[in-house]
Scaffold this motif. Structure first.
Motif, PDB file in Angstrom:
ATOM      1  N   GLY A   1      42.883  11.540  54.600  1.00 18.14           N
ATOM      2  CA  GLY A   1      42.905  12.714  55.458  1.00 18.14           C
ATOM      3  C   GLY A   1      42.328  12.454  56.827  1.00 18.14           C
ATOM      4  N   LEU A   2      42.009  13.545  57.526  1.00 16.04           N
ATOM      5  CA  LEU A   2      41.506  13.490  58.894  1.00 16.04           C
ATOM      6  C   LEU A   2      40.139  14.153  58.994  1.00 16.04           C
ATOM      7  CD1 LEU A   2      44.714  14.637  60.823  1.00 16.04           C
ATOM      8  CD2 LEU A   2      43.873  12.300  60.545  1.00 16.04           C
ATOM      9  N   THR A   3      39.290  13.561  59.790  1.00 12.98           N
ATOM     10  CA  THR A   3      37.987  14.148  60.083  1.00 12.98           C
ATOM     11  C   THR A   3      38.129  15.018  61.322  1.00 12.98           C
ATOM     12  OG1 THR A   3      36.867  12.217  59.185  1.00 12.98           O
ATOM     13  CG2 THR A   3      35.592  13.616  60.674  1.00 12.98           C
ATOM     14  N   GLY A   4      37.573  16.216  61.268  1.00 12.41           N
ATOM     15  CA  GLY A   4      37.589  17.080  62.440  1.00 12.41           C
ATOM     16  C   GLY A   4      38.592  18.205  62.327  1.00 12.41           C
ATOM     17  N   VAL A   5      39.184  18.551  63.482  1.00 10.00           N
ATOM     18  CA  VAL A   5      40.027  19.733  63.589  1.00 10.00           C
ATOM     19  C   VAL A   5      41.439  19.337  64.023  1.00 10.00           C
ATOM     20  CG1 VAL A   5      40.316  21.941  64.801  1.00 10.00           C
ATOM     21  CG2 VAL A   5      38.021  21.138  64.215  1.00 10.00           C
ATOM     22  N   ALA A   6      42.426  19.822  63.290  1.00  9.86           N
ATOM     23  CA  ALA A   6      43.822  19.683  63.695  1.00  9.86           C
ATOM     24  C   ALA A   6      44.230  21.008  64.338  1.00  9.86           C
ATOM     25  CB  ALA A   6      44.708  19.366  62.500  1.00  9.86           C
ATOM     26  N   LEU A   7      44.790  20.933  65.519  1.00 13.65           N
ATOM     27  CA  LEU A   7      45.228  22.121  66.254  1.00 13.65           C
ATOM     28  C   LEU A   7      46.739  22.206  66.200  1.00 13.65           C
ATOM     29  CD1 LEU A   7      42.934  21.535  69.328  1.00 13.65           C
ATOM     30  CD2 LEU A   7      42.690  23.380  67.667  1.00 13.65           C
ATOM     31  N   ARG A   8      47.244  23.237  65.560  1.00 13.59           N
ATOM     32  CA  ARG A   8      48.684  23.488  65.503  1.00 13.59           C
ATOM     33  C   ARG A   8      49.027  24.506  66.582  1.00 13.59           C
ATOM     34  NH1 ARG A   8      50.876  25.966  60.852  1.00 13.59           N
ATOM     35  NH2 ARG A   8      52.873  25.276  61.630  1.00 13.59           N
ATOM     36  N   LEU A   9      49.869  24.119  67.506  1.00 12.96           N
ATOM     37  CA  LEU A   9      50.237  25.009  68.606  1.00 12.96           C
ATOM     38  C   LEU A   9      51.592  25.658  68.355  1.00 12.96           C
ATOM     39  CD1 LEU A   9      48.924  22.929  71.635  1.00 12.96           C
ATOM     40  CD2 LEU A   9      47.730  24.589  70.199  1.00 12.96           C
ATOM     41  N   SER A  10      51.906  25.893  67.110  1.00 15.12           N
ATOM     42  CA  SER A  10      53.209  26.450  66.733  1.00 15.12           C
ATOM     43  C   SER A  10      53.430  27.869  67.232  1.00 15.12           C
ATOM     44  CB  SER A  10      53.380  26.405  65.213  1.00 15.12           C
ATOM     45  OG  SER A  10      52.341  27.117  64.569  1.00 15.12           O
ATOM     46  N   ARG A  11      52.372  28.571  67.600  1.00 15.10           N
ATOM     47  CA  ARG A  11      52.515  29.932  68.132  1.00 15.10           C
ATOM     48  C   ARG A  11      52.686  29.954  69.647  1.00 15.10           C
ATOM     49  NH1 ARG A  11      47.908  32.434  64.184  1.00 15.10           N
ATOM     50  NH2 ARG A  11      49.166  32.300  62.293  1.00 15.10           N
ATOM     51  N   PHE A  12      52.635  28.807  70.273  1.00 17.87           N
ATOM     52  CA  PHE A  12      52.827  28.693  71.718  1.00 17.87           C
ATOM     53  C   PHE A  12      54.325  28.509  71.953  1.00 17.87           C
ATOM     54  CE2 PHE A  12      48.535  28.060  73.590  1.00 17.87           C
ATOM     55  CZ  PHE A  12      47.811  28.222  72.428  1.00 17.87           C
ATOM     56  N   ARG A  13      55.045  29.635  71.976  1.00 22.45           N
ATOM     57  CA  ARG A  13      56.510  29.584  71.987  1.00 22.45           C
ATOM     58  C   ARG A  13      57.139  30.310  73.165  1.00 22.45           C
ATOM     59  NH1 ARG A  13      58.942  28.577  66.387  1.00 22.45           N
ATOM     60  NH2 ARG A  13      60.719  28.881  67.741  1.00 22.45           N
ATOM     61  N   ASP A  14      56.386  30.492  74.241  1.00 23.92           N
ATOM     62  CA  ASP A  14      56.946  31.156  75.408  1.00 23.92           C
ATOM     63  C   ASP A  14      57.947  30.230  76.085  1.00 23.92           C
ATOM     64  OD1 ASP A  14      57.177  33.277  77.268  1.00 23.92           O
ATOM     65  OD2 ASP A  14      55.861  32.206  78.657  1.00 23.92           O
ATOM     66  N   LEU A  15      59.066  30.811  76.482  1.00 23.88           N
ATOM     67  CA  LEU A  15      60.144  30.041  77.074  1.00 23.88           C
ATOM     68  C   LEU A  15      60.807  30.903  78.133  1.00 23.88           C
ATOM     69  CD1 LEU A  15      61.946  27.491  76.887  1.00 23.88           C
ATOM     70  CD2 LEU A  15      63.169  28.614  75.022  1.00 23.88           C
ATOM     71  N   GLY A  16      60.984  30.367  79.312  1.00 26.14           N
ATOM     72  CA  GLY A  16      61.598  31.143  80.383  1.00 26.14           C
ATOM     73  C   GLY A  16      62.099  30.259  81.501  1.00 26.14           C
ATOM     74  N   VAL A  17      62.591  30.909  82.537  1.00 26.84           N
ATOM     75  CA  VAL A  17      63.130  30.196  83.693  1.00 26.84           C
ATOM     76  C   VAL A  17      62.276  30.552  84.907  1.00 26.84           C
ATOM     77  CG1 VAL A  17      65.143  29.843  85.163  1.00 26.84           C
ATOM     78  CG2 VAL A  17      65.446  30.288  82.727  1.00 26.84           C
ATOM     79  N   ARG A  18      61.852  29.538  85.632  1.00 29.33           N
ATOM     80  CA  ARG A  18      61.100  29.723  86.874  1.00 29.33           C
ATOM     81  C   ARG A  18      62.064  29.723  88.043  1.00 29.33           C
ATOM     82  NH1 ARG A  18      56.312  25.399  86.712  1.00 29.33           N
ATOM     83  NH2 ARG A  18      56.746  25.610  88.914  1.00 29.33           N
ATOM     84  N   PRO A  19      61.627  30.218  89.196  1.00 28.24           N
ATOM     85  CA  PRO A  19      62.490  30.188  90.379  1.00 28.24           C
ATOM     86  C   PRO A  19      63.017  28.779  90.634  1.00 28.24           C
ATOM     87  CG  PRO A  19      60.524  31.487  90.814  1.00 28.24           C
ATOM     88  CD  PRO A  19      60.326  30.846  89.461  1.00 28.24           C
ATOM     89  N   GLY A  20      64.265  28.711  91.034  1.00 25.11           N
ATOM     90  CA  GLY A  20      64.906  27.424  91.246  1.00 25.11           C
ATOM     91  C   GLY A  20      65.602  26.922  89.991  1.00 25.11           C
ATOM     92  N   GLU A  21      65.682  27.792  88.986  1.00 28.46           N
ATOM     93  CA  GLU A  21      66.300  27.476  87.699  1.00 28.46           C
ATOM     94  C   GLU A  21      65.626  26.315  86.991  1.00 28.46           C
ATOM     95  OE1 GLU A  21      70.563  27.269  87.861  1.00 28.46           O
ATOM     96  OE2 GLU A  21      70.710  29.391  88.302  1.00 28.46           O
ATOM     97  N   PHE A  22      64.286  26.315  87.021  1.00 28.04           N
ATOM     98  CA  PHE A  22      63.515  25.333  86.274  1.00 28.04           C
ATOM     99  C   PHE A  22      63.040  25.974  84.983  1.00 28.04           C
ATOM    100  CE2 PHE A  22      62.898  23.834  90.677  1.00 28.04           C
ATOM    101  CZ  PHE A  22      63.468  22.578  90.528  1.00 28.04           C
ATOM    102  N   LEU A  23      63.161  25.239  83.921  1.00 26.48           N
ATOM    103  CA  LEU A  23      62.739  25.708  82.608  1.00 26.48           C
ATOM    104  C   LEU A  23      61.225  25.613  82.495  1.00 26.48           C
ATOM    105  CD1 LEU A  23      63.902  26.540  79.804  1.00 26.48           C
ATOM    106  CD2 LEU A  23      63.805  24.122  79.207  1.00 26.48           C
ATOM    107  N   ARG A  24      60.610  26.645  81.926  1.00 25.53           N
ATOM    108  CA  ARG A  24      59.182  26.626  81.625  1.00 25.53           C
ATOM    109  C   ARG A  24      59.046  26.859  80.140  1.00 25.53           C
ATOM    110  NH1 ARG A  24      54.791  29.073  80.179  1.00 25.53           N
ATOM    111  NH2 ARG A  24      52.815  28.643  81.187  1.00 25.53           N
TER     112      ARG A  24
END
Length: 182
Positions: free
Chosen positions: A77-100
C-alpha cells in the motif's frame, strides 16, 4: 499509519470525503494495490486547500490520483494521503475558443464536449483513457501529437494549499510521457 491527531484533523477538514485504510486495488485499472492510509476526495478547491494544509502541518506525504490508468500500487500500500480529484469536473470555453478543464474531467466527457462545441485540436486524445489531470501528468499522446502541443497554461495549487499559480507553456517541462516538475 497516520497518527491520531492527523487523522482527527483530516476528518474535521474533509468530513465524509475522507476514508482510511482504503484498498488501492479499487482505484487502479489493473485492480492491484494495498491500502492507502487515507483517501480524500475533496468537493472543491477550498476543501483541497484545507487537506493540503493538514498534510503540510502533519508532514503527511500525499499524491494525486486520477482514474488509476498507468498506476501500479505495491501490495504493502501507500503511506500518507491519496487525493482523488474526480469531483473536479468543470469544463468550459474561454474567450478565443480555448478549452478550460479541471483535472477530473474524463476523456469521454472532454471528447463529447469538444464535439458539441465544434472545438478542434484534441482529436488525438479521443481513445486515450483517463482524466485530463492524468493526461497532463503523463503528457498523453499518440505518434507525433502530445498534450504538450495543445496545453497553453496550467493552474496549479501549491503543495501547502496556500496559493494558486498559473504556469504558461514555456514554464512547463514536458518530456516523453511526463510533466517533469513545476
Amino acid at each position: 499509519m497516520i497518527e491520531a491527531a492527523a487523522r482527527e484533523d483530516l476528518e474535521e477538514a474533509a468530513g465524509d470525503a475522507v476514508r482510511f485504510d482504503v484498498p488501492m486495488s479499487r482505484f487502479t485499472s489493473l485492480g492491484v494495490g494495498g491500502p492507502v492510509d487515507a483517501m480524500v476526495t475533496p468537493d472543491d478547491r477550498s476543501a483541497l486547500a484545507r487537506v493540503l494544509r493538514i498534510c503540510a502541518l502533519h508532514r503527511l506525504p500525499h499524491a494525486v490520483i486520477g482514474k488509476g490508468f498507468n498506476s501500479i500500487v505495491r501490495d504493502e500500500g501507500l503511506t500518507g494521503v491519496a487525493l482523488r480529484l474526480s469531483r473536479f469536473r468543470d469544463l468550459g470555453v474561454r474567450p478565443g475558443e480555448f478549452l478550460r478543464s479541471e483535472s477530473g474531467v474524463s476523456h469521454h466527457q472532454i471528447t463529447r464536449f469538444c464535439q458539441a462545441q465544434g472545438l478542434a485540436g484534441l482529436e488525438f486524445g479521443a481513445g486515450i483513457p483517463g482524466t485530463v489531470g492524468g493526461w497532463i501528468a503523463m503528457n498523453a499522446g499518440i505518434g507525433t501529437r502530445e498534450l504538450k502541443d495543445v496545453v497553453r497554461e496550467l493552474e496549479v495549487m501549491s503543495p501547502t494549499g496556500a496559493r494558486i499559480s498559473h504556469l504558461e507553456r514555456p514554464l512547463l517541462r514536458f518530456g516523453y510521457r511526463a510533466l517533469r516538475g513545476l
